[in-house]
Enzyme design. Sequence first.
Site, PDB file in Angstrom:
ATOM      1  CG  ASP A  55      -2.506   1.202   0.720  1.00  0.00           C
ATOM      2  OD1 ASP A  55      -1.793   1.858   0.211  1.00  0.00           O
ATOM      3  OD2 ASP A  55      -2.981   0.638   1.924  1.00  0.00           O
TER       4      ASP A  55
HETATM    5  C1  BGC Z   1      -4.599   3.469   0.625  1.00  0.00           C
HETATM    6  C2  BGC Z   1      -4.752   2.277  -0.516  1.00  0.00           C
HETATM    7  C3  BGC Z   1      -5.030   3.534  -2.444  1.00  0.00           C
HETATM    8  C4  BGC Z   1      -3.674   3.744  -2.629  1.00  0.00           C
HETATM    9  C5  BGC Z   1      -2.848   4.680  -3.466  1.00  0.00           C
HETATM   10  C6  BGC Z   1      -3.731   4.197   0.280  1.00  0.00           C
HETATM   11  O1  BGC Z   1      -3.733   5.139   0.906  1.00  0.00           O
HETATM   12  O2  BGC Z   1      -4.559   2.977   1.503  1.00  0.00           O
HETATM   13  O3  BGC Z   1      -5.958   1.418  -0.966  1.00  0.00           O
HETATM   14  O4  BGC Z   1      -5.171   1.796  -3.154  1.00  0.00           O
HETATM   15  O5  BGC Z   1      -3.800   5.121  -0.946  1.00  0.00           O
HETATM   16  O6  BGC Z   1      -3.943   5.360  -3.721  1.00  0.00           O
END
Ligand code: BGC
Length: 774
Positions: free
Chosen positions: A269
């Site tokens: 993530d």
């Molecule tokens: C989130 C993810 C997301 C990623 C990209 C993160 O803060 O937890 O679910 O895909 O950001 O935006």
Amino acid sequence: MSFMMGCFHLSAQSSLSIKAKALVGKMTLEEKAGLVVGMGMNIPGLGPDYAPQDPSWKGGKVPGAAGNTFPVPRLGIPSIVLSDGPAGVRIDSIRVGEPGKTFYATAWPVATLLASTWDTAAVRKMGVAFGSEIHELGIDVILAPALNIHRNPLGGRNFEYFSEDPVIAGNMTAALVNGIQSNGVGTSIKHFAANNEETDRNTMDGIISQRALREIYLKGFEIAVKKSQPWTVMSSYNLVNGTYTSQNYDLLTTILRKEWGFKGLVMTDWYSGSDPVAQMKAGNDLLMAGRASEKKAIIRAVKSGQLDEKVLDENATRILAIILKTPTYKHYAYSDKPNLRRDGEISKTVAEEGMVLLKNENRALPFTGKDKKIALFGIHAYDLIPGGTGSGAVNKAYTIPVSVGITDAGLTTDNKIQHAYESYVTEETSKRPKQSIFDEFSHPLPPISEYAPEDAIVKTAAGDDDAAIICIGKNAGEGRDRQVDNDFNLSDAEQQLIHSVAGAFHGQHKKVIVVLNIGGVIEVASWRDVPDAILLAWQPGLEGGHAIADLLVGKVNPSGKLATTFPLKYADVPSAANFPGKEFPDRPASQNFGIKMIPGEVTYAEGIYVGYRYYDTYHVAPAYEFGYGLSFTDFSFSKLKLSGSEFKGKITASFQVKNTGKVAGKEVAELYLSAPATVIDKPEKELKGFAKTHLLQPGQSQDITLVLTADDLASFQTQTSSWIADPGTYTISIGASSRDIKLKGHFSLDHSLIAEKDHPVLAPKLTFTEFTGK
Ligand code: BGC
């Protein structure tokens, strides 16, 4: 047939791996370390810790996409585009230098609604359309679906997730992934694993038993991987039993790859974990969004011998094997013109399938010919919440509110009430300070509070209009969990609105309908006796207002059922005493996108007793149980026949569902299994299969067959790390909900059966007392 397809799939994958390996052989250490780290993000305010690996990087070909990989032009390796998110493509809708052009995507219904369809075919169909938008907008991998478990109703991202049950979550994910990937684009199922809350999401350590992990928190991912081979998996922010998931070899390699046969790449993530080298070693191939310091640390570790270059080669090979099959690598000439008109229709149909009729006293719904003029109350009647906030939000061209849906369905609305709401919202909005996107994410303003027009206005409306609709809206999203007061529980203003409108309209013998425009579960017990009907519309995507109206007027018969329990009160939730967990303010805190993260720990004391597994086993009455939902017609269930009375490798259950009412409708049939608890404690029952009928005309019936295998009978026994089915009598219950069982059948297993033996990994390091079902 499926075996042949499996072989083809694997051989295509392995030929890509061979090509990828050859390319990696030609890359320098610098290039390999570049490839395993993303290009970073250009968000003002992120600070020096987030410095991208290439400071001259201006962003990829799709502005607003969440991330891009590192290109190696001399070897023909392009930068591929990764974009959010679960409810639709999330990119910038306008671009510098392209005046007059827009780049919108469809806002699909949120995952909680998709799960409530109980219809994998409908979800797959939506996935095919979703995938074509991804393809036409120049994206290679969508950062979705998200399938963490609704462990607690306060989970801030529950709207992005499907259910409290892993069988629903896993099957819905597989359906969506198969649909999306049929377009030749990839998915990233997330957040692996146990990312069930947002409080301190980057520092929270989940203390979870191996059994609860295997049966509840990993199970959905296992089903999804085995049934749909997503191109990628996104590890989560949190720690599980003391280790960041992105740094956990046992999770990402032993379980995901060796036990389940996952063939794609694992990415982190965005800016997660604490040690890029440990992430590489764990099999977390791609570090997103990517920072310069990670690349440097990896190069240093290879040079010092701390990281075997072979490990880095494997990570890079897995990334390249995905890049080689992307539209970008194949130079796909995307149009930037997704078929928004067609997809709006599909979004509406799915929304209708997943809305749940919770209450319908005296058949208050559908509206009859007498209900012509409707008074619409609640700020969200004029401003529908199509989906949640954060990376799960979508930049769409429009959203249809209930007010427009009702008018388009041929009814009229009360202009005076509409005017009162519009003036109130305009005034309240003008008082709010303007915020940057970054501040909106890290320090959002509280929502505009609900508004109940003065008694005199409500009274006049009750005289003038034929019925009232009250729309209650709630929103949440990434970065924070919900609160009990004024969120899970209705605010005083919302309670007052329901009571004052119901008082006035019931005084005139007119109906009052509540429409719930919410992403997660709320308290209903204190007010549900007041209105005549309650329609749970969830957050239904951009066509929501049309879908709601079609259900209210009976053009479509509701067929959604809850895939998550509505408890009577928050204190009844099995994890209430352990959510969001405890914080250690004396330990060093960190930041994620401007939000302070204090180290914390959350004990999953409820073990496997999550959702209905808890309420049913512990005899706690819910407000609306798992699997519940009403229809405008009635159904009968009959003719249950099991393929045998003894379990011999599998058992088939066949039965018939008949529409015994007066209008066409669809019914969901749910198969629950109750197992003997001889050695291992067992929940009272567990969902093992489900099916939704076609649209059945009055008098029409459909035969349904569901199959159980040894895996369905077995539970995870920690001492032996195996899935074991105890001998004894098993009961199959076929229900219209988890508490409305229509048919029962029994079969026996004459000896203990080992369905599978797994690795003894992911054990908690701390001891704690776990619920045992007694
Ligand atoms: C989130 C993810 C997301 C990623 C990209 C993160 O803060 O937890 O679910 O895909 O950001 O935006």
